[in-house]
Design a protein around this motif. Structure first.
Motif, PDB file in Angstrom:
ATOM      1  N   ALA A  54       5.672 -13.795  36.601  1.00  0.00           N
ATOM      2  CA  ALA A  54       4.662 -13.210  35.719  1.00  0.00           C
ATOM      3  C   ALA A  54       4.597 -13.954  34.391  1.00  0.00           C
ATOM      4  N   ARG A  55       5.777 -14.344  33.863  1.00  0.00           N
ATOM      5  CA  ARG A  55       5.796 -15.080  32.610  1.00  0.00           C
ATOM      6  C   ARG A  55       5.166 -16.461  32.772  1.00  0.00           C
ATOM      7  N   VAL A  56       5.456 -17.103  33.886  1.00  0.00           N
ATOM      8  CA  VAL A  56       4.862 -18.418  34.146  1.00  0.00           C
ATOM      9  C   VAL A  56       3.347 -18.292  34.276  1.00  0.00           C
ATOM     10  N   SER A  57       2.901 -17.268  35.011  1.00  0.00           N
ATOM     11  CA  SER A  57       1.466 -17.040  35.182  1.00  0.00           C
ATOM     12  C   SER A  57       0.790 -16.778  33.844  1.00  0.00           C
ATOM     13  N   GLN A  58       1.447 -15.991  32.995  1.00  0.00           N
ATOM     14  CA  GLN A  58       0.873 -15.689  31.687  1.00  0.00           C
ATOM     15  C   GLN A  58       0.787 -16.937  30.818  1.00  0.00           C
ATOM     16  N   ARG A  59       1.853 -17.735  30.804  1.00  0.00           N
ATOM     17  CA  ARG A  59       1.832 -18.971  30.010  1.00  0.00           C
ATOM     18  C   ARG A  59       0.746 -19.913  30.517  1.00  0.00           C
ATOM     19  N   THR A  60       0.628 -20.030  31.822  1.00  0.00           N
ATOM     20  CA  THR A  60      -0.392 -20.916  32.392  1.00  0.00           C
ATOM     21  C   THR A  60      -1.790 -20.446  32.022  1.00  0.00           C
ATOM     22  N   PHE A  61      -2.018 -19.141  32.153  1.00  0.00           N
ATOM     23  CA  PHE A  61      -3.335 -18.585  31.853  1.00  0.00           C
ATOM     24  C   PHE A  61      -3.726 -18.835  30.399  1.00  0.00           C
ATOM     25  N   PHE A  62      -2.855 -18.487  29.485  1.00  0.00           N
ATOM     26  CA  PHE A  62      -3.200 -18.648  28.068  1.00  0.00           C
ATOM     27  C   PHE A  62      -3.177 -20.117  27.651  1.00  0.00           C
ATOM     28  N   GLY A  63      -2.391 -20.935  28.340  1.00  0.00           N
ATOM     29  CA  GLY A  63      -2.428 -22.366  28.063  1.00  0.00           C
ATOM     30  C   GLY A  63      -3.769 -22.977  28.451  1.00  0.00           C
ATOM     31  N   VAL A  64      -4.267 -22.613  29.631  1.00  0.00           N
ATOM     32  CA  VAL A  64      -5.587 -23.100  30.063  1.00  0.00           C
ATOM     33  C   VAL A  64      -6.678 -22.569  29.137  1.00  0.00           C
ATOM     34  N   SER A  65      -6.555 -21.310  28.742  1.00  0.00           N
ATOM     35  CA  SER A  65      -7.539 -20.723  27.824  1.00  0.00           C
ATOM     36  C   SER A  65      -7.548 -21.461  26.493  1.00  0.00           C
ATOM     37  N   ALA A  66      -6.363 -21.787  25.982  1.00  0.00           N
ATOM     38  CA  ALA A  66      -6.279 -22.512  24.709  1.00  0.00           C
ATOM     39  C   ALA A  66      -6.886 -23.902  24.832  1.00  0.00           C
ATOM     40  N   LEU A  67      -6.626 -24.573  25.955  1.00  0.00           N
ATOM     41  CA  LEU A  67      -7.200 -25.909  26.162  1.00  0.00           C
ATOM     42  C   LEU A  67      -8.722 -25.839  26.223  1.00  0.00           C
ATOM     43  N   LEU A  68      -9.254 -24.849  26.932  1.00  0.00           N
ATOM     44  CA  LEU A  68     -10.700 -24.684  27.022  1.00  0.00           C
ATOM     45  C   LEU A  68     -11.303 -24.385  25.656  1.00  0.00           C
ATOM     46  N   PHE A  69     -10.590 -23.596  24.860  1.00  0.00           N
ATOM     47  CA  PHE A  69     -11.062 -23.283  23.510  1.00  0.00           C
ATOM     48  C   PHE A  69     -11.112 -24.540  22.649  1.00  0.00           C
ATOM     49  N   VAL A  70     -10.068 -25.361  22.715  1.00  0.00           N
ATOM     50  CA  VAL A  70     -10.012 -26.591  21.908  1.00  0.00           C
ATOM     51  C   VAL A  70     -11.149 -27.531  22.305  1.00  0.00           C
ATOM     52  N   VAL A  71     -11.362 -27.709  23.614  1.00  0.00           N
ATOM     53  CA  VAL A  71     -12.410 -28.622  24.081  1.00  0.00           C
ATOM     54  C   VAL A  71     -13.786 -28.118  23.663  1.00  0.00           C
ATOM     55  N   SER A  72     -14.058 -26.831  23.891  1.00  0.00           N
ATOM     56  CA  SER A  72     -15.369 -26.284  23.545  1.00  0.00           C
ATOM     57  C   SER A  72     -15.601 -26.307  22.043  1.00  0.00           C
ATOM     58  N   THR A  73     -14.555 -26.075  21.261  1.00  0.00           N
ATOM     59  CA  THR A  73     -14.689 -26.138  19.805  1.00  0.00           C
ATOM     60  C   THR A  73     -15.015 -27.558  19.357  1.00  0.00           C
ATOM     61  N   GLY A  74     -14.322 -28.533  19.942  1.00  0.00           N
ATOM     62  CA  GLY A  74     -14.592 -29.925  19.588  1.00  0.00           C
ATOM     63  C   GLY A  74     -16.019 -30.325  19.920  1.00  0.00           C
ATOM     64  N   VAL A  75     -16.499 -29.938  21.101  1.00  0.00           N
ATOM     65  CA  VAL A  75     -17.870 -30.262  21.495  1.00  0.00           C
ATOM     66  C   VAL A  75     -18.863 -29.560  20.577  1.00  0.00           C
ATOM     67  N   THR A  76     -18.577 -28.309  20.210  1.00  0.00           N
ATOM     68  CA  THR A  76     -19.472 -27.570  19.323  1.00  0.00           C
ATOM     69  C   THR A  76     -19.568 -28.221  17.955  1.00  0.00           C
ATOM     70  N   ILE A  77     -18.426 -28.608  17.395  1.00  0.00           N
ATOM     71  CA  ILE A  77     -18.421 -29.257  16.078  1.00  0.00           C
ATOM     72  C   ILE A  77     -19.161 -30.587  16.142  1.00  0.00           C
ATOM     73  N   ALA A  78     -18.939 -31.341  17.222  1.00  0.00           N
ATOM     74  CA  ALA A  78     -19.639 -32.623  17.368  1.00  0.00           C
ATOM     75  C   ALA A  78     -21.143 -32.401  17.475  1.00  0.00           C
ATOM     76  N   GLY A  79     -21.554 -31.382  18.230  1.00  0.00           N
ATOM     77  CA  GLY A  79     -22.976 -31.088  18.350  1.00  0.00           C
ATOM     78  C   GLY A  79     -23.587 -30.649  17.034  1.00  0.00           C
ATOM     79  N   ALA A  80     -22.841 -29.831  16.279  1.00  0.00           N
ATOM     80  CA  ALA A  80     -23.339 -29.391  14.978  1.00  0.00           C
ATOM     81  C   ALA A  80     -23.470 -30.564  14.020  1.00  0.00           C
ATOM     82  N   ALA A  81     -22.513 -31.478  14.069  1.00  0.00           N
ATOM     83  CA  ALA A  81     -22.584 -32.664  13.205  1.00  0.00           C
ATOM     84  C   ALA A  81     -23.769 -33.537  13.581  1.00  0.00           C
ATOM     85  N   SER A  82     -24.009 -33.677  14.882  1.00  0.00           N
ATOM     86  CA  SER A  82     -25.154 -34.472  15.344  1.00  0.00           C
ATOM     87  C   SER A  82     -26.462 -33.850  14.894  1.00  0.00           C
ATOM     88  N   MET A  83     -26.540 -32.529  14.976  1.00  0.00           N
ATOM     89  CA  MET A  83     -27.755 -31.845  14.542  1.00  0.00           C
ATOM     90  C   MET A  83     -27.940 -31.956  13.033  1.00  0.00           C
TER      91      MET A  83
END
Length: 288
Positions: free
Chosen positions: A20-49
């Motif tokens: 359960a602990r491994v599953s939880q770490r994996t889940f929130f780790g993937v969520s954090a990675l997705l957040f970082v990537v989407s945030t980076g793309v959003t900031i880049a898009g805002a800068a381009s605009m």
């Protein structure tokens, strides 16, 4: 014999706890990675605009190019670009508060393989962001039509700063209402509302099937859109492509969802939004 049974049971329990602990770490780790990537793309898009500049308008304000068709662009292309940016932005903004809800869904399902549980979790998330995408599909034509009218009607354009202040003020006042409190409760840790099961201190199991996961994602998305209606309006009015506004709105949404006294946080946020609305109104009246 009894000691062996107890030892076997203890090892099994320990193994499940580790899994359960491994599953939880994996889940929130993937969520954090997705957040970082989407945030980076959003900031880049805002800068381009932002690099495209803004159009000065009557009344002393500037219009973002988000709602305009540039040379060589078609309206379907502009709409598709907007929806793509909107979708990535919503992932960046809503994932911090969505991740705990997705984890509660995983706990409510339980008892199935990790791979299947992962796909069902993804389906819940897709349903959730489908609702936000539908909201964006409604926002774009309205925003584009309003932008066209503002360019053709100077009197309407001059009224925009005052109207923006009134909208922000109204959005802040919404934070104090019982309507907001009910919607916020449904986006927090209340299984009876968010998990579509009778309210109980015990987390009930959900059927582990795709149809239930999809409906659950849609339900979460609808509750979230209602709960965030005021803050979303603030984002649209103050600058959808301004990363600073996005950061403030994201923080407000996340804290009111996750803080121990979320309803109090919502009211504190309301005070700040009302204050911002009053400043905008005073500034608009002074410019007028």
């Amino acid at each position: 014999m009894m000691e062996q049974v107890c030892a076997t049971g203890a090892r099994a329990t320990s193994g499940r706890s580790i899994d359960a602990r491994v599953s939880q770490r994996t889940f929130f780790g993937v969520s954090a990675l997705l957040f970082v990537v989407s945030t980076g793309v959003t900031i880049a898009g805002a800068a381009s605009m932002s690099a495209m500049g803004e159009m000065p308008m009557p009344g002393g304000w500037t219009m973002s190019m988000t709602w305009m068709r540039m040379c060589g662009q078609t309206w379907p292309g502009v709409a598709a670009s907007f929806l793509g940016m909107w979708g990535v932005m919503m992932v960046a903004m809503m994932l911090p508060s969505l991740a705990p809800m997705l984890w509660r869904y995983r706990e409510a399902v339980g008892g199935i393989g990790e791979l299947r549980l992962g796909w069902l979790t993804v389906l819940v998330g897709v349903g959730y962001f489908f609702v936000w995408s539908a909201f964006g599909m409604a926002v774009f034509p309205l925003g584009a039509a309003l932008a066209a009218l503002e360019m053709e009607l100077p009197a309407l354009a001059r009224a925009v700063p005052l109207a923006a202040g009134v909208i922000v003020l109204s959005a802040g006042a919404l934070q104090f209402t019982a309507w907001k409190a009910r919607r916020l409760a449904c986006c927090r840790a209340e299984p009876g509302c968010c998990l579509m099961v009778p309210a109980s201190p015990v987390l009930h199991a959900l059927p582990a099937d795709a149809a239930t996961a999809w409906r659950h994602g849609l339900r979460l998305g609808l509750h979230c859109c209602h709960c965030c209606a005021g803050l979303t309006m603030v984002l649209l009015v103050l600058g959808m492509m301004d990363w600073r506004v996005m950061a403030v709105v994201t923080a407000a949404i996340t804290v009111e969802r996750l803080a121990p006294r979320g309803e109090r946080v919502a009211r504190v946020t309301g005070v700040g939004v009302v204050g911002a609305g009053l400043v905008l109104i005073v500034r608009a009246v002074g410019l007028g």
